[in-house]
Design a protein around this motif. Structure first.
Motif, PDB file in Angstrom:
ATOM      1  N   GLN A 104      -7.801 -15.246  -0.549  1.00 53.92           N
ATOM      2  CA  GLN A 104      -7.937 -14.103   0.366  1.00 53.92           C
ATOM      3  C   GLN A 104      -8.473 -12.871  -0.366  1.00 53.92           C
ATOM      4  N   LEU A 105      -7.888 -12.600  -1.543  1.00 56.97           N
ATOM      5  CA  LEU A 105      -8.327 -11.402  -2.291  1.00 56.97           C
ATOM      6  C   LEU A 105      -9.781 -11.531  -2.749  1.00 56.97           C
ATOM      7  N   LEU A 106     -10.116 -12.766  -3.184  1.00 56.15           N
ATOM      8  CA  LEU A 106     -11.513 -12.941  -3.632  1.00 56.15           C
ATOM      9  C   LEU A 106     -12.495 -12.748  -2.478  1.00 56.15           C
ATOM     10  N   GLN A 107     -12.047 -13.277  -1.308  1.00 57.94           N
ATOM     11  CA  GLN A 107     -12.902 -13.120  -0.124  1.00 57.94           C
ATOM     12  C   GLN A 107     -13.111 -11.636   0.214  1.00 57.94           C
ATOM     13  N   GLU A 108     -11.979 -10.906   0.170  1.00 56.31           N
ATOM     14  CA  GLU A 108     -12.049  -9.454   0.466  1.00 56.31           C
ATOM     15  C   GLU A 108     -12.969  -8.764  -0.507  1.00 56.31           C
ATOM     16  N   ALA A 109     -12.782  -9.100  -1.812  1.00 54.52           N
ATOM     17  CA  ALA A 109     -13.594  -8.439  -2.849  1.00 54.52           C
ATOM     18  C   ALA A 109     -15.065  -8.765  -2.655  1.00 54.52           C
ATOM     19  N   THR A 110     -15.347 -10.012  -2.300  1.00 53.09           N
ATOM     20  CA  THR A 110     -16.745 -10.414  -2.115  1.00 53.09           C
ATOM     21  C   THR A 110     -17.369  -9.627  -0.966  1.00 53.09           C
ATOM     22  N   LEU A 111     -16.573  -9.538   0.128  1.00 54.64           N
ATOM     23  CA  LEU A 111     -17.096  -8.798   1.284  1.00 54.64           C
ATOM     24  C   LEU A 111     -17.353  -7.335   0.911  1.00 54.64           C
ATOM     25  N   THR A 112     -16.387  -6.768   0.178  1.00 53.82           N
ATOM     26  CA  THR A 112     -16.543  -5.368  -0.232  1.00 53.82           C
ATOM     27  C   THR A 112     -17.796  -5.203  -1.079  1.00 53.82           C
TER      28      THR A 112
END
Ligand SMILES: Nc1ncnc2c1ncn2[C@@H]1O[C@H](COP(=O)(O)OP(=O)(O)OP(=O)(O)O)[C@@H](O)[C@H]1O
Length: 676
Positions: A104-112
């Motif tokens: 989840q965190l990696l996904q968020e970071a990627t989107l950011t």
């Protein structure tokens, strides 16, 4: 409260993304629990929030690296202990709940990161280790004017040859703040190699378009130069300048203005205008946006200032006013000066007009006096017509010269100019002289003779000394003038001619008309354009000029080197009364050139009667026995009589008197001194 602690990071892979994700989750939990803020970093200068995945990964902490942990807040004591424990512990990356968090965190970071990549104003280009473009953000598209679709997958140097990213990959060295031109744009770029596990896996260029910045700074420089120039102008102008803003506050005065009001700049700038002087005109200009000129203000009743008030418009709005002022005394001075200048200009314009109007055939006539110039302008105008001209003036004033100039300036210039001196031809011959005669028409008419009128056909006939013409011939002349036709003496054929008639006289024709010696009708026929030539004594400023002219023309003609006239001699010539006018002056100069031994004509070279005239004011002329001045004619008769007695011939007498031998002959006949 602030607590910090240094630890050595023991995880084999260092602070990579998945480990970082677990640290971020822990930091968020502790922050919620203790309400403290947690930071990590390599040292105190590089602390980053422990709650952000991007921050944590960007610390770039590796296995066995030293790392600083900081907690700020009321429970920092506790939170730091818990956090350090966590960091020193094992990271269970296989645990299901941990894996979900990590994803989840990696996904968020990627989107950011994606959002940042697509929306930042800086251009970003990423290449792999082969130099193949793998990312090209919209800002890079805008700056390079290339489309991401077309360039991704291409080799960087084939797209941007001067990008240097290949060099960065080879050298492993970053380049910061480098200037580069792309298309029409100037960019500043940072180029950095990308490392993964200590190996270079690519490079990134982050750049900013500074063209607008450069243009703005160029414009700023121009504005600065402009301002400096304007300041210089305002400081040096003679007008007082005062700028008032829209709130009625004085914003600027130039030195002339403060001097004019006798107030220091700091005592006026920044003050409401009403405190300085009581005038509401500026308000009107602010309200209407229309300038007012000639506003008069008095300061202490002694300084009167006159101002023009103009609106300052910014984007169509009145933003203030500017007063351009002068002291009344200065304006008066300027007005006087202007008057003087315009009088001078008018005079020069008149002179120029006179010069311009003269045809080149008038150039032979020397003199710059106003009276002569006026006559010549008139003569030059007469040349443009075919009207009859009557030239008046004393003997030797240049009447014949002017008649000739009129002819040569006229459209008849290629046809004959025929001169007839009516005084020099015996009255018995004058008719045939003028009109010609048929063979045998009178005793002595052995052959047919063509008269002057016929000779002058198409051209100009100049009848000099017209006042000497007999009444009988005056009638004939009148007829010719009216009909442009005549008969030869003894002939019957009528001869028609196209001629322009110019006549001249030194006689008072009006008096002669009264005495019945001249026909009034003929007078009006002749006097269509009268031109009066002033005597030389009335245009003394021409004497030095004429003397010099004759000196040069005659010394050339006589082949004798005499090149100047002394000032004393000029004075003497200027003071003489010149009854024989220009001819007399010409004769004197000729005689002097002949007899002098000097290169420069001296007073002693000039005739004695000039000197006598100069030394004492005694008159040459004796009064009558009854003490009265005699008539001019009486004096003239006496002079010619005496001169003829002494010099015998008409020629010699003419030379001495400064007139032609013809004139002497005519006058001698007129006064009965010789047989007619
Ligand atoms: N302004 C002048 N500039 C140069 N030469 C002049 C000027 N005025 C007169 N002269 C010269 O003076 C002489 C006399 O001039 P001119 O014969 O034209 O005078 P005039 O008035 O016709 O005299 P008169 O009435 O005796 O016939 C001439 O040689 C002429 O060239």
């Amino acid at each position: 409260m602030l607590r910090k602690q240094s630890i050595v990071f023991e995880h084999k892979k260092g602070l990579h993304a998945r480990v970082a994700a677990l640290i971020v989750r822990k930091a968020n939990q502790l922050q919620n629990k203790y309400k403290d803020k947690l930071f990590i970093g390599r040292d105190e200068g590089n602390l980053l929030p422990a709650t952000s995945l991007i921050s944590v990964t960007s610390t770039n902490v590796k296995y066995k690296d030293e790392m600083l942990v900081v907690s700020k807040g009321g429970n920092a004591d506790k939170s730091i202990i818990e956090f350090v424990d966590f960091l020193k512990g094992r990271f269970d990356l296989e645990n299901k709940s941990n894996r979900d968090t990590i994803d989840q965190l990696l996904q968020e970071a990627t989107l950011t990161m994606d959002k940042v990549f697509n929306n930042i104003a800086n251009g970003v280009i990423i290449v792999d280790k082969e130099g193949i473009i793998t990312a090209f953000n919209p800002a890079a598209e805008r700056i390079t004017e290339l489309s991401a679709n077309k360039v991704i997958g291409e080799e960087i140097n084939s797209i941007i040859p001067n990008s240097r990213l290949k060099y960065i990959i080879d050298s492993g060295e970053a380049e910061v703040g480098k200037r580069q031109e792309i298309n029409q744009a100037t960019i500043i770029t940072n180029r950095t190699p990308i490392f993964y596990n200590n190996k270079i896996i690519g490079a990134v260029a982050v750049f900013q378009d500074i063209s607008t910045l450069e243009r703005l700074s160029g414009e700023l420089k121009e504005v600065k130069v402009l301002k400096e120039r304007l300041d210089l102008i305002l400081e040096s102008v003679q007008d007082g300048i005062c700028v008032i803003n829209k709130d009625g506050i004085i914003e600027y005065v130039n030195p002339t203005y403060s001097k004019m009001l006798d107030i220091d700049e700091e005592d006026i700038v920044g003050y409401p205008v009403e405190e300085i002087y009581d005038d509401k005109n500026y308000q009107k200009v602010l309200n209407t946006g229309e300038g007012i000129t000639g506003v008069v203000r008095e300061k202490n009743n002694d300084i009167v200032i006159i101002s023009n008030i103009y609106p300052i418009q910014v984007d169509g709005e009145v933003d203030g006013v500017v007063l351009v002022s002068k002291k009344k005394t200065e304006i008066e001075k300027l007005a006087d000066h202007l008057k003087e200048l315009s009088a001078k200009a008018e005079y020069l314009e008149q002179e120029l007009k006179r010069e311009k109007k003269l045809d080149s055939s008038f150039k032979r006539i020397i003199g710059r006096s106003g009276v002569l110039k006026d006559s010549l302008v008139r003569a030059s105008k007469a040349a443009e017509t075919s009207s009859t001209v009557l030239i008046r003036g004393e003997s030797g004033t240049g009447k014949e010269l002017v008649a000739e100039a009129i002819h040569y300036a006229s459209s008849r210039k290629d046809k004959p100019f025929i001169r007839v001196n009516c005084a020099a031809i015996p009255s018995s011959l004058i008719e045939s002289e003028l009109f010609g005669h048929e063979k045998g028409s009178f005793t002595g008419a052995i052959n047919k003779k063509v008269g002057k009128f016929e000779l002058a056909d198409g051209g100009t006939i100049f009848l000099d000394e017209i006042g000497e013409l007999s009444i009988e011939l005056q009638v004939k002349l009148l007829r010719v003038l009216q009909e442009r036709e005549f008969e030869r003496v003894g002939g019957i054929d009528r001869i028609s001619v196209d001629i322009r008639v110019i006549t001249a006289t030194n006689r008072n024709l009006e008096e002669m008309i009264k005495d019945g010696d001249f026909r009034e009708d003929l007078y009006y026929r002749l006097n269509v354009i009268p031109i009066i030539l002033p005597p030389l004594r009335e245009r003394k400023e021409d004497i030095p000029l004429l003397s010099d002219y004759f000196l040069h023309t005659l010394s050339d003609k006589l082949n004798k080197k005499v090149d100047s006239i002394s000032q004393e001699a000029i004075d003497l010539l200027t003071n003489y009364s010149w009854p024989g006018n220009v001819r007399e002056l010409q004769n004197i100069i000729e005689r002097v050139i002949n007899f002098t031994d000097h290169l420069e004509i001296q007073v002693e070279d000039l005739p004695d009667y000039l000197k006598n005239n100069y030394k004492n004011e005694n008159s040459l002329i004796n009064l009558n026995s009854n003490g009265e001045v005699a008539s001019l004619e009486e004096y003239e008769r006496e002079i010619i009589k005496q001169a003829l007695k002494k010099h015998k011939s008409f020629n010699a007498t003419g030379k001495v008197l400064g007139v032609t031998h013809k004139t002497v002959a005519a006058k001698a006949r007129k006064y009965g001194l010789v047989k007619k």
